[in-house]
Design a protein around this motif. Structure first.
Motif, PDB file in Angstrom:
ATOM      1  N   TYR A  37      79.411  24.350  22.043  1.00 33.26           N
ATOM      2  CA  TYR A  37      78.191  24.643  22.806  1.00 33.26           C
ATOM      3  C   TYR A  37      77.134  23.574  22.537  1.00 33.26           C
ATOM      4  N   LEU A  38      76.930  23.260  21.262  1.00 37.43           N
ATOM      5  CA  LEU A  38      75.942  22.246  20.900  1.00 37.43           C
ATOM      6  C   LEU A  38      76.322  20.881  21.459  1.00 37.43           C
ATOM      7  N   ARG A  39      77.598  20.559  21.427  1.00 32.90           N
ATOM      8  CA  ARG A  39      78.041  19.276  21.974  1.00 32.90           C
ATOM      9  C   ARG A  39      77.805  19.196  23.479  1.00 32.90           C
ATOM     10  N   LEU A  40      78.058  20.285  24.186  1.00 34.37           N
ATOM     11  CA  LEU A  40      77.836  20.284  25.633  1.00 34.37           C
ATOM     12  C   LEU A  40      76.359  20.078  25.966  1.00 34.37           C
ATOM     13  N   VAL A  41      75.485  20.662  25.142  1.00 35.77           N
ATOM     14  CA  VAL A  41      74.045  20.513  25.372  1.00 35.77           C
ATOM     15  C   VAL A  41      73.568  19.113  25.005  1.00 35.77           C
ATOM     16  N   VAL A  42      73.884  18.678  23.789  1.00 33.83           N
ATOM     17  CA  VAL A  42      73.354  17.408  23.276  1.00 33.83           C
ATOM     18  C   VAL A  42      74.069  16.205  23.871  1.00 33.83           C
ATOM     19  N   GLU A  43      75.379  16.257  23.878  1.00 33.94           N
ATOM     20  CA  GLU A  43      76.168  15.087  24.273  1.00 33.94           C
ATOM     21  C   GLU A  43      76.275  14.941  25.789  1.00 33.94           C
ATOM     22  N   HIS A  44      76.421  16.079  26.485  1.00 36.68           N
ATOM     23  CA  HIS A  44      76.651  16.023  27.928  1.00 36.68           C
ATOM     24  C   HIS A  44      75.452  16.480  28.756  1.00 36.68           C
ATOM     25  N   GLY A  45      74.430  17.018  28.105  1.00 37.12           N
ATOM     26  CA  GLY A  45      73.217  17.389  28.824  1.00 37.12           C
ATOM     27  C   GLY A  45      73.394  18.542  29.797  1.00 37.12           C
ATOM     28  N   ILE A  46      74.318  19.446  29.519  1.00 35.46           N
ATOM     29  CA  ILE A  46      74.561  20.577  30.421  1.00 35.46           C
ATOM     30  C   ILE A  46      73.547  21.682  30.123  1.00 35.46           C
ATOM     31  N   PRO A  47      72.833  22.188  31.129  1.00 36.99           N
ATOM     32  CA  PRO A  47      71.860  23.269  30.908  1.00 36.99           C
ATOM     33  C   PRO A  47      72.546  24.529  30.389  1.00 36.99           C
ATOM     34  N   VAL A  48      71.836  25.301  29.581  1.00 34.62           N
ATOM     35  CA  VAL A  48      72.444  26.490  28.970  1.00 34.62           C
ATOM     36  C   VAL A  48      72.875  27.514  30.013  1.00 34.62           C
ATOM     37  N   GLU A  49      72.171  27.567  31.149  1.00 31.61           N
ATOM     38  CA  GLU A  49      72.561  28.539  32.173  1.00 31.61           C
ATOM     39  C   GLU A  49      73.846  28.138  32.890  1.00 31.61           C
ATOM     40  N   LYS A  50      74.321  26.906  32.650  1.00 31.60           N
ATOM     41  CA  LYS A  50      75.560  26.428  33.270  1.00 31.60           C
ATOM     42  C   LYS A  50      76.755  26.513  32.325  1.00 31.60           C
ATOM     43  N   ILE A  51      76.521  26.980  31.101  1.00 35.15           N
ATOM     44  CA  ILE A  51      77.605  27.107  30.117  1.00 35.15           C
ATOM     45  C   ILE A  51      77.940  28.589  29.973  1.00 35.15           C
ATOM     46  N   LEU A  52      79.103  28.982  30.417  1.00 31.37           N
ATOM     47  CA  LEU A  52      79.496  30.387  30.368  1.00 31.37           C
ATOM     48  C   LEU A  52      80.201  30.697  29.053  1.00 31.37           C
ATOM     49  N   VAL A  53      79.683  31.689  28.338  1.00 25.57           N
ATOM     50  CA  VAL A  53      80.293  32.158  27.090  1.00 25.57           C
ATOM     51  C   VAL A  53      80.563  33.650  27.257  1.00 25.57           C
ATOM     52  N   ILE A  71      71.751  27.593  16.112  1.00 21.62           N
ATOM     53  CA  ILE A  71      72.224  26.218  15.933  1.00 21.62           C
ATOM     54  C   ILE A  71      71.425  25.249  16.802  1.00 21.62           C
ATOM     55  N   LEU A  72      70.932  25.705  17.945  1.00 17.39           N
ATOM     56  CA  LEU A  72      70.055  24.861  18.762  1.00 17.39           C
ATOM     57  C   LEU A  72      68.726  24.618  18.044  1.00 17.39           C
ATOM     58  N   GLU A  73      68.176  25.676  17.446  1.00 14.88           N
ATOM     59  CA  GLU A  73      66.913  25.546  16.720  1.00 14.88           C
ATOM     60  C   GLU A  73      67.062  24.614  15.523  1.00 14.88           C
ATOM     61  N   GLU A  74      68.139  24.798  14.747  1.00 11.70           N
ATOM     62  CA  GLU A  74      68.355  23.960  13.573  1.00 11.70           C
ATOM     63  C   GLU A  74      68.554  22.499  13.967  1.00 11.70           C
ATOM     64  N   SER A  75      69.222  22.273  15.071  1.00 17.07           N
ATOM     65  CA  SER A  75      69.456  20.902  15.527  1.00 17.07           C
ATOM     66  C   SER A  75      68.156  20.244  15.967  1.00 17.07           C
ATOM     67  N   TYR A  76      67.319  21.010  16.662  1.00 20.78           N
ATOM     68  CA  TYR A  76      66.033  20.456  17.108  1.00 20.78           C
ATOM     69  C   TYR A  76      65.143  20.134  15.909  1.00 20.78           C
ATOM     70  N   LYS A  77      65.139  21.016  14.911  1.00 20.75           N
ATOM     71  CA  LYS A  77      64.362  20.759  13.694  1.00 20.75           C
ATOM     72  C   LYS A  77      64.885  19.516  12.976  1.00 20.75           C
ATOM     73  N   ASN A  78      66.188  19.345  12.987  1.00 21.17           N
ATOM     74  CA  ASN A  78      66.797  18.195  12.319  1.00 21.17           C
ATOM     75  C   ASN A  78      66.334  16.882  12.946  1.00 21.17           C
ATOM     76  N   LEU A  79      66.149  16.882  14.261  1.00 25.35           N
ATOM     77  CA  LEU A  79      65.719  15.665  14.952  1.00 25.35           C
ATOM     78  C   LEU A  79      64.216  15.426  14.826  1.00 25.35           C
ATOM     79  N   THR A  80      63.444  16.505  14.845  1.00 28.20           N
ATOM     80  CA  THR A  80      61.990  16.349  14.823  1.00 28.20           C
ATOM     81  C   THR A  80      61.434  16.211  13.414  1.00 28.20           C
ATOM     82  N   ALA A  81      62.121  16.802  12.434  1.00 30.83           N
ATOM     83  CA  ALA A  81      61.687  16.689  11.037  1.00 30.83           C
ATOM     84  C   ALA A  81      62.913  16.602  10.150  1.00 30.83           C
TER      85      ALA A  81
END
Length: 212
Positions: A37-53, A71-81
């Motif tokens: 899920y994280l790879r699809l968001v970060v690497e491929h830029g797919i919107p969350v509403e387009k990823i079916l789980v 995991i999205l929150e932790e990843s964003y924190k990792n990049l910003t701080a």
């Protein structure tokens, strides 16, 4: 052969197309879903509403939604701080070394796709993660029946269905069938002996349902 947890973190593993992950309980299926899920968001830029789980129960859906958000929150924190690299653990076992911070860093190190020339990779990752967090209420995380109901409602015209179609559980359908059957028998006004037997064994439809 690489363990699955390492394989899906590799740039050579494309999280697109069709893949089958078959495993028993407690072996890391949810961990793998988080990673993909994280790879699809970060690497491929797919919107969350387009990823079916899709999962089985309401409880599992709620837990999975929370873990994906985390995991999205932790990843964003990792990049910003970004924090300092964690110390190397004494245990060199793969499962032990593949901690959450290490996993996030490995995914964030992957080169994102479709980056405009005027934007660098790090900025694009931040934008994608921020958008994913802002839109997470629209994330397509459902139970199987929840997804079916949403699909029927969204494409009611194409499916020839009512716009307020309701997907009911098997128990509710069984109870309705047993009630209809019980009423059909009783309304035929059976003989006194048969009526006494039915009333003794099945005084109401719930008794009939319990036998099914």
């Amino acid at each position: 052969m690489k363990p699955l947890s390492e394989h899906i973190l590799s740039q050579s593993f494309a999280p697109t197309g069709f893949s089958l992950i078959e495993a028993s309980a407690g072996t890391g299926k949810t961990f793998s879903i988080q990673t993909l899920y994280l790879r699809l968001v970060v690497e491929h830029g797919i919107p969350v509403e387009k990823i079916l789980v899709v999962t089985f129960t309401e409880a599992a859906t709620a837990e999975l939604r929370e873990r994906l958000r985390k995991i999205l929150e932790e990843s964003y924190k990792n990049l910003t701080a970004p924090e300092e690299d964690p110390p190397e653990p004494a245990n060199t076992d793969t499962a032990a070394t593949n901690t959450e911070p290490n996993r996030i860093k490995e995914i964030l190190a992957l080169v994102p796709h479709s980056i405009p020339e005027r934007i660098n990779a790090e900025e694009m990752k931040k934008r994608r993660l921020r958008r994913a967090l802002l839109d997470f209420d629209q994330a397509a995380v459902f139970t199987i029946h929840g997804f079916c109901q949403r699909t029927l409602n969204e494409f009611a015209f194409e499916c020839g269905q009512d716009f307020d179609t309701e997907v009911i559980s098997g128990d509710a359908l069984l109870a309705e069938i047993c009630t209809d059957h019980w009423r059909a028998i009783m309304y035929k006004k059976p003989t006194n002996a048969a009526e006494d037997l039915i009333q003794a064994k099945f005084p109401d439809p719930t008794k009939l349902t319990s036998l099914a």
